[in-house]
Design a protein around this motif. Structure first.
Motif, mmCIF file in Angstrom:
data_model
loop_
_atom_site.group_PDB
_atom_site.id
_atom_site.type_symbol
_atom_site.label_atom_id
_atom_site.label_comp_id
_atom_site.label_asym_id
_atom_site.label_seq_id
_atom_site.Cartn_x
_atom_site.Cartn_y
_atom_site.Cartn_z
ATOM 1 N N GLY A 108 31.028 18.767 28.402
ATOM 2 C CA GLY A 108 30.061 17.705 28.631
ATOM 3 C C GLY A 108 30.584 16.669 29.608
ATOM 4 N N PRO A 109 29.903 15.543 29.727
ATOM 5 C CA PRO A 109 30.311 14.507 30.678
ATOM 6 C C PRO A 109 31.641 13.866 30.271
ATOM 7 N N ALA A 115 31.200 15.669 24.652
ATOM 8 C CA ALA A 115 31.641 14.923 25.825
ATOM 9 C C ALA A 115 33.151 14.808 25.774
ATOM 10 N N LEU A 170 22.697 8.904 31.499
ATOM 11 C CA LEU A 170 23.407 8.407 30.325
ATOM 12 C C LEU A 170 22.960 6.998 29.952
ATOM 13 N N TRP A 180 23.888 8.406 20.637
ATOM 14 C CA TRP A 180 24.064 8.597 22.085
ATOM 15 C C TRP A 180 24.898 9.832 22.369
ATOM 16 N N MET A 240 24.284 14.217 24.454
ATOM 17 C CA MET A 240 25.052 14.731 25.585
ATOM 18 C C MET A 240 25.208 16.235 25.500
#
Length: 315
Positions: free
Chosen positions: A22-23, A75, A246, A310, A314
């Motif tokens: 992920g990011p 992430a 995001l 949050w 992701m």
């Protein structure tokens, strides 16, 4: 497996998760505390945390909670605990950390955990500190027409500052306000001497539509050759990046509203490094750097839930 803990001066970089696909997300918290004269031990009272740093350090609690819980996250999360956060980016150890840690410079996003009452605060206001210097000539203050009074020279500039009304700057539907304030003054010799020198700090804050260069020009125009201007700090603003994926996901994760970040934060530093960033955290923003600084325990739990939601978005 996360990489080893890394230390730069008094700052720490703590890789939390790796290999998620992920990011690459940085959670950033400031270690030092500005004490506004509060006394006594930090304490909990009526479901609130009270004491110097109780609001400003609330984001650190979220970071430590994540380090302990290690919830499943899609992430690559890195915790960045940096020192000297009250010194602007040039004086902060965050600058050293970002210069020396190549992995961090490849991040996709940075969330700066500032006290925002669990609101999402986007962008960063610009900040210019300038010393205005006024010179005169000493003489006995009881003699008519003797000497040149440096404080009186400042009077005409002070009248302009007192008349300055906040100027709105709207970007992506969010409103910043341009402000000018005299914040400290030093000068004079004794009670019967016409002062020959006065230095005044003026703080100019402004929104993303104003450049640091334009800020300097406005302060020069304010003085208008009555005195000299010495620039002490030039911190550029940052745009809100409201359309970043995001940022949009965090906006939909239960935050208590979305607004402009009026004052300068490290978001501007990350933006200068081409890393999108935003401000979020528990803590009563209006109590920061003031007596009675606080965070509600329920706000800490709410912020934890928002971050977990949050992270769940992701991929």
């Amino acid at each position: 497996m996360a990489s080893p803990l890394r230390r730069y001066g008094n700052s720490l970089v703590a890789p939390l998760t790796r290999g998620s696909g992920g990011p690459r997300v940085l959670l950033v918290g400031q270690l030092d505390v500005a004490n506004a004269g509060q006394r006594g031990e930090a304490r909990t009272e009526d479901n609130r945390v009270l004491g110097a740093g109780a609001a400003e350090k609330s984001g650190l609690c979220l970071m430590l909670d994540l380090a302990e819980r290690r919830p499943p996250v899609r992430a690559d999360i890195t915790l960045v605990f940096h020192a000297r956060g009250e010194c602007g980016f040039d004086g902060s150890e965050l600058r050293v950390v970002m210069e020396r840690d190549a992995e961090l410079r490849g991040a996709d996003f940075a969330l700066v955990l500032k006290p925002t009452d669990n609101k999402l605060q986007l962008g960063s206001g610009g900040s210019t500190h300038a010393t205005l210097a006024f010179t005169g000539r000493t003489a006995h203050s009881g003699l008519p027409g003797a000497g040149v009074n440096a404080i009186h020279k400042f009077a005409r500039v002070l009248s302009r500052l007192a008349a300055f009304e906040p100027v709105p700057d709207v970007v992506d539907g969010l409103t910043w306000y341009e402000m000018m304030n005299a914040t400290s003054a030093h000068g004079g010799r004794s009670g019967s001497v016409v002062p020959d020198h006065l230095e005044v700090n003026v703080h100019h804050t402004y929104g993303p539509s104003t450049s640091s260069h334009a800020s300097q020009e406005r302060l020069m125009a304010l003085v208008d050759r009555v005195g000299a201007v010495r620039f002490e700090e030039l911190s550029r603003p940052a745009p809100p990046n409201r359309n970043h994926a995001l940022v949009a996901a965090l906006e939909q994760s239960g935050v208590q509203g979305v607004e402009a970040r009026q004052t300068w934060t490290e978001v501007a530093s990350f933006t200068a490094l081409r890393i999108p960033a935003a401000n979020f955290g528990p803590g009563a923003e209006r109590t920061v750097h003031a007596r009675g600084e606080m965070t509600g325990l329920s706000e800490l739990g709410q912020a934890q839930t928002i971050l977990d939601r949050w992270f769940a978005t992701m991929t």
